[in-house]
Design a protein around this motif. Structure first.
Motif, PDB file in Angstrom:
ATOM      1  N   SER A  21      19.340 -19.608 -11.286  1.00 12.64           N
ATOM      2  CA  SER A  21      19.118 -18.235 -11.735  1.00 12.64           C
ATOM      3  C   SER A  21      19.486 -17.278 -10.605  1.00 12.64           C
ATOM      4  CB  SER A  21      17.646 -18.075 -12.112  1.00 12.64           C
ATOM      5  OG  SER A  21      17.257 -16.735 -11.952  1.00 12.64           O
ATOM      6  N   ASP A  22      19.941 -16.087 -10.956  1.00 12.51           N
ATOM      7  CA  ASP A  22      20.232 -15.137  -9.886  1.00 12.51           C
ATOM      8  C   ASP A  22      19.123 -14.096  -9.736  1.00 12.51           C
ATOM      9  OD1 ASP A  22      20.662 -13.756 -12.176  1.00 12.51           O
ATOM     10  OD2 ASP A  22      22.755 -13.195 -11.754  1.00 12.51           O
ATOM     11  N   THR A  23      17.950 -14.352 -10.349  1.00 16.98           N
ATOM     12  CA  THR A  23      16.831 -13.424 -10.159  1.00 16.98           C
ATOM     13  C   THR A  23      15.912 -13.961  -9.079  1.00 16.98           C
ATOM     14  OG1 THR A  23      15.601 -14.541 -11.894  1.00 16.98           O
ATOM     15  CG2 THR A  23      16.831 -12.579 -12.530  1.00 16.98           C
ATOM     16  N   LEU A  24      15.319 -13.050  -8.328  1.00 20.77           N
ATOM     17  CA  LEU A  24      14.389 -13.454  -7.281  1.00 20.77           C
ATOM     18  C   LEU A  24      13.026 -13.707  -7.904  1.00 20.77           C
ATOM     19  CD1 LEU A  24      15.382 -10.882  -4.537  1.00 20.77           C
ATOM     20  CD2 LEU A  24      15.656 -13.359  -4.406  1.00 20.77           C
ATOM     21  N   PRO A  25      12.237 -14.605  -7.280  1.00 17.14           N
ATOM     22  CA  PRO A  25      10.896 -14.829  -7.813  1.00 17.14           C
ATOM     23  C   PRO A  25      10.079 -13.538  -7.734  1.00 17.14           C
ATOM     24  CG  PRO A  25      11.355 -16.267  -5.905  1.00 17.14           C
ATOM     25  CD  PRO A  25      12.541 -15.373  -6.094  1.00 17.14           C
ATOM     26  N   GLY A  26       9.193 -13.304  -8.675  1.00 15.58           N
ATOM     27  CA  GLY A  26       8.361 -12.097  -8.674  1.00 15.58           C
ATOM     28  C   GLY A  26       7.291 -12.185  -7.600  1.00 15.58           C
ATOM     29  N   PRO A  27       6.555 -11.072  -7.378  1.00 12.76           N
ATOM     30  CA  PRO A  27       5.511 -11.080  -6.360  1.00 12.76           C
ATOM     31  C   PRO A  27       4.405 -12.073  -6.710  1.00 12.76           C
ATOM     32  CG  PRO A  27       5.470  -9.024  -7.620  1.00 12.76           C
ATOM     33  CD  PRO A  27       6.651  -9.803  -8.082  1.00 12.76           C
ATOM     34  N   ARG A  28       3.858 -12.697  -5.667  1.00 16.18           N
ATOM     35  CA  ARG A  28       2.759 -13.623  -5.914  1.00 16.18           C
ATOM     36  C   ARG A  28       1.471 -12.826  -6.116  1.00 16.18           C
ATOM     37  NH1 ARG A  28       3.729 -16.438  -0.376  1.00 16.18           N
ATOM     38  NH2 ARG A  28       3.951 -14.228   0.006  1.00 16.18           N
ATOM     39  N   ALA A  29       0.511 -13.443  -6.824  1.00 13.25           N
ATOM     40  CA  ALA A  29      -0.748 -12.746  -7.125  1.00 13.25           C
ATOM     41  C   ALA A  29      -1.402 -12.251  -5.829  1.00 13.25           C
ATOM     42  CB  ALA A  29      -1.684 -13.685  -7.871  1.00 13.25           C
ATOM     43  N   GLU A  30      -1.364 -13.069  -4.778  1.00 18.77           N
ATOM     44  CA  GLU A  30      -2.038 -12.689  -3.522  1.00 18.77           C
ATOM     45  C   GLU A  30      -1.390 -11.466  -2.879  1.00 18.77           C
ATOM     46  OE1 GLU A  30      -1.594 -15.599  -0.379  1.00 18.77           O
ATOM     47  OE2 GLU A  30       0.482 -15.028  -0.158  1.00 18.77           O
ATOM     48  N   ASP A  31      -0.155 -11.164  -3.261  1.00 14.38           N
ATOM     49  CA  ASP A  31       0.548 -10.041  -2.653  1.00 14.38           C
ATOM     50  C   ASP A  31       0.272  -8.721  -3.358  1.00 14.38           C
ATOM     51  OD1 ASP A  31       1.563 -11.857  -0.937  1.00 14.38           O
ATOM     52  OD2 ASP A  31       3.591 -11.876  -1.766  1.00 14.38           O
ATOM     53  N   GLN A  32      -0.385  -8.775  -4.512  1.00 11.49           N
ATOM     54  CA  GLN A  32      -0.630  -7.543  -5.270  1.00 11.49           C
ATOM     55  C   GLN A  32      -1.625  -6.664  -4.514  1.00 11.49           C
ATOM     56  OE1 GLN A  32       0.770  -6.999  -8.317  1.00 11.49           O
ATOM     57  NE2 GLN A  32       1.610  -9.042  -8.709  1.00 11.49           N
ATOM     58  N   LEU A  33      -1.355  -5.379  -4.500  1.00  8.26           N
ATOM     59  CA  LEU A  33      -2.287  -4.440  -3.886  1.00  8.26           C
ATOM     60  C   LEU A  33      -3.525  -4.309  -4.761  1.00  8.26           C
ATOM     61  CD1 LEU A  33      -0.410  -1.251  -2.662  1.00  8.26           C
ATOM     62  CD2 LEU A  33      -1.794  -2.810  -1.314  1.00  8.26           C
ATOM     63  N   PRO A  34      -4.708  -4.185  -4.162  1.00 14.04           N
ATOM     64  CA  PRO A  34      -5.889  -3.927  -4.981  1.00 14.04           C
ATOM     65  C   PRO A  34      -5.700  -2.606  -5.734  1.00 14.04           C
ATOM     66  CG  PRO A  34      -6.389  -3.724  -2.616  1.00 14.04           C
ATOM     67  CD  PRO A  34      -4.994  -4.247  -2.736  1.00 14.04           C
ATOM     68  N   HIS A  35      -6.198  -2.533  -6.960  1.00 10.35           N
ATOM     69  CA  HIS A  35      -5.947  -1.331  -7.762  1.00 10.35           C
ATOM     70  C   HIS A  35      -6.648  -0.107  -7.192  1.00 10.35           C
ATOM     71  CE1 HIS A  35      -9.726  -2.873  -9.407  1.00 10.35           C
ATOM     72  NE2 HIS A  35      -9.985  -1.620  -9.711  1.00 10.35           N
ATOM     73  N   THR A  36      -7.606  -0.337  -6.273  1.00 11.33           N
ATOM     74  CA  THR A  36      -8.324   0.787  -5.667  1.00 11.33           C
ATOM     75  C   THR A  36      -7.515   1.464  -4.551  1.00 11.33           C
ATOM     76  OG1 THR A  36      -9.362  -0.874  -4.260  1.00 11.33           O
ATOM     77  CG2 THR A  36     -10.657  -0.069  -6.123  1.00 11.33           C
ATOM     78  N   ALA A  37      -6.441   0.826  -4.084  1.00 11.40           N
ATOM     79  CA  ALA A  37      -5.680   1.361  -2.949  1.00 11.40           C
ATOM     80  C   ALA A  37      -5.120   2.738  -3.284  1.00 11.40           C
ATOM     81  CB  ALA A  37      -4.546   0.409  -2.593  1.00 11.40           C
ATOM     82  N   GLN A  38      -5.356   3.689  -2.378  1.00 11.69           N
ATOM     83  CA  GLN A  38      -4.895   5.055  -2.624  1.00 11.69           C
ATOM     84  C   GLN A  38      -3.884   5.520  -1.597  1.00 11.69           C
ATOM     85  OE1 GLN A  38      -8.500   7.271  -2.683  1.00 11.69           O
ATOM     86  NE2 GLN A  38      -9.100   6.530  -4.703  1.00 11.69           N
ATOM     87  N   SER A  39      -4.053   5.062  -0.343  1.00  7.07           N
ATOM     88  CA  SER A  39      -3.075   5.488   0.651  1.00  7.07           C
ATOM     89  C   SER A  39      -2.708   4.321   1.550  1.00  7.07           C
ATOM     90  CB  SER A  39      -3.603   6.668   1.474  1.00  7.07           C
ATOM     91  OG  SER A  39      -4.865   6.362   1.971  1.00  7.07           O
ATOM     92  N   ALA A  40      -1.516   4.418   2.090  1.00 13.76           N
ATOM     93  CA  ALA A  40      -0.994   3.354   2.935  1.00 13.76           C
ATOM     94  C   ALA A  40      -0.450   3.972   4.204  1.00 13.76           C
ATOM     95  CB  ALA A  40       0.114   2.611   2.197  1.00 13.76           C
ATOM     96  N   ALA A  41      -0.612   3.269   5.309  1.00 13.68           N
ATOM     97  CA  ALA A  41      -0.088   3.772   6.573  1.00 13.68           C
ATOM     98  C   ALA A  41       0.700   2.676   7.250  1.00 13.68           C
ATOM     99  CB  ALA A  41      -1.242   4.227   7.473  1.00 13.68           C
ATOM    100  N   LYS A  42       1.724   3.110   7.964  1.00 11.25           N
ATOM    101  CA  LYS A  42       2.560   2.162   8.694  1.00 11.25           C
ATOM    102  C   LYS A  42       2.108   2.120  10.152  1.00 11.25           C
ATOM    103  CE  LYS A  42       7.356   1.735  10.188  1.00 11.25           C
ATOM    104  NZ  LYS A  42       8.724   2.251   9.979  1.00 11.25           N
ATOM    105  N   ILE A  43       1.841   0.920  10.619  1.00 10.57           N
ATOM    106  CA  ILE A  43       1.390   0.722  11.995  1.00 10.57           C
ATOM    107  C   ILE A  43       2.365  -0.244  12.666  1.00 10.57           C
ATOM    108  CG2 ILE A  43      -0.479  -0.250  13.419  1.00 10.57           C
ATOM    109  CD1 ILE A  43      -1.294   2.327  11.949  1.00 10.57           C
ATOM    110  N   VAL A  44       2.779   0.060  13.878  1.00 14.27           N
ATOM    111  CA  VAL A  44       3.656  -0.882  14.574  1.00 14.27           C
ATOM    112  C   VAL A  44       2.894  -1.576  15.703  1.00 14.27           C
ATOM    113  CG1 VAL A  44       5.897   0.120  13.993  1.00 14.27           C
ATOM    114  CG2 VAL A  44       4.646   1.005  15.942  1.00 14.27           C
ATOM    115  N   ILE A  45       3.221  -2.837  15.887  1.00 11.76           N
ATOM    116  CA  ILE A  45       2.614  -3.622  16.965  1.00 11.76           C
ATOM    117  C   ILE A  45       3.735  -3.991  17.921  1.00 11.76           C
ATOM    118  CG2 ILE A  45       1.374  -5.763  17.490  1.00 11.76           C
ATOM    119  CD1 ILE A  45       0.025  -5.434  14.746  1.00 11.76           C
ATOM    120  N   VAL A  46       3.672  -3.423  19.104  1.00  9.62           N
ATOM    121  CA  VAL A  46       4.783  -3.592  20.040  1.00  9.62           C
ATOM    122  C   VAL A  46       4.312  -4.221  21.345  1.00  9.62           C
ATOM    123  CG1 VAL A  46       6.277  -1.745  19.194  1.00  9.62           C
ATOM    124  CG2 VAL A  46       4.479  -1.197  20.802  1.00  9.62           C
ATOM    125  N   GLY A  47       5.243  -4.731  22.086  1.00 10.14           N
ATOM    126  CA  GLY A  47       4.907  -5.319  23.378  1.00 10.14           C
ATOM    127  C   GLY A  47       6.023  -6.241  23.812  1.00 10.14           C
ATOM    128  N   GLY A  48       5.877  -6.744  25.002  1.00 12.61           N
ATOM    129  CA  GLY A  48       6.908  -7.605  25.573  1.00 12.61           C
ATOM    130  C   GLY A  48       7.028  -8.928  24.833  1.00 12.61           C
TER     131      GLY A  48
END
Ligand SMILES: Nc1nc2c(ncn2[C@@H]2O[C@H](COP(=O)(O)OP(=O)(O)O)[C@@H](O)[C@H]2O)c(=O)[nH]1
Ligand SMILES: [Mg+2]
Length: 206
Positions: free
Chosen positions: A6-33
């Motif tokens: 098939s040329d379709t990608l597998p769908g998201p797994r259940a564990e990857d679903q965002l909780p329906h209560t989620a309202q905002s998201a922020a991007k955080i970077v973790i940097v270092g040597g």
């Protein structure tokens, strides 16, 4: 990977679903040597299976990546790590572990775009690596906290000695952590969130 023709990608797994209560998201970077524990931290704290782009170190990296103090490390992240953690039922953090090696700095502009804040992971055996990383965050106006990853054979210093050695202003939080432990990594992120909150309250940015 086998897509069964098939040329379709597998769908998201259940564990990857965002909780329906989620309202905002922020991007955080973790940097270092190199070898400071970025991949470990994203892996220990993420509630989804983290995406990691690792490749076995090749001749190409020898002499380019400073391998001091991480002799046993044979894989290095060439692109980035990606994970996710819900801080509250409403707030979700997306975590990007970014390479500190000089030859990957061309990736940084995009990676910092829209980042709310950063964690600078520090190894006391190689403090000098952190200066470049912190300088780049300051240039881009990304607020950060410093987390000292405690490796057993690394020299131990009091946090205020490290603050002086790293030339940190008194407002920047610095804490110790063990990136392998989820609770410890979560504490680091909570310290960052509290710091960002205090900056928002005072209306200033570092
Ligand atoms: N003792 C100890 N080892 C750690 C810690 N964090 C990471 N490591 C180890 O250090 C090595 C490098 O970590 P890694 O996460 O790949 O570093 P990165 O290059 O920053 O992504 C790995 O073998 C980890 O198991 C820590 O807090 N304590
Ligand atoms: Mg890594």
């Amino acid at each position: 990977m086998d897509f069964n023709g098939s040329d379709t990608l597998p769908g998201p797994r259940a564990e990857d679903q965002l909780p329906h209560t989620a309202q905002s998201a922020a991007k955080i970077v973790i940097v270092g040597g190199f070898g400071v524990g970025k991949t470990t931290m994203v892996g220990s704290v993420s509630e989804i299976t983290p995406l990691t782009t690792e490749e076995t170190m090749t001749q190409a990296g020898i002499g380019v990546d400073d391998n001091f103090g991480s002799a046993s490390k044979t894989a290095t992240t060439v692109a980035m790590d990606f994970g996710r953690i819900s801080i509250t039922e409403q707030l979700v953090l997306y975590l990007f572990g970014t390479p500190g090696q000089q030859r990957f700095w061309f990736l940084w502009n995009g990676l910092f775009e829209g980042a709310l804040g950063a964690v600078v992971l520090v190894d006391t055996r190689r403090l000098e690596v952190s200066f470049d990383v912190m300088g780049r965050l300051e240039e881009r106006g990304v607020p950060f906290v410093v987390a000292v990853n405690s490796f057993p054979d690394a020299p131990r210093y009091a946090l205020d000695e490290l603050r002086t050695a790293l030339d940190l202003t008194p407002d920047i939080p610095i804490i110790e952590c063990d990136a392998r432990r989820r609770a410890s990594s979560r504490d680091v992120l909570m310290t960052l969130m509290r710091f960002l909150h205090s900056l928002a309250m005072t209306g200033s940015r570092t």
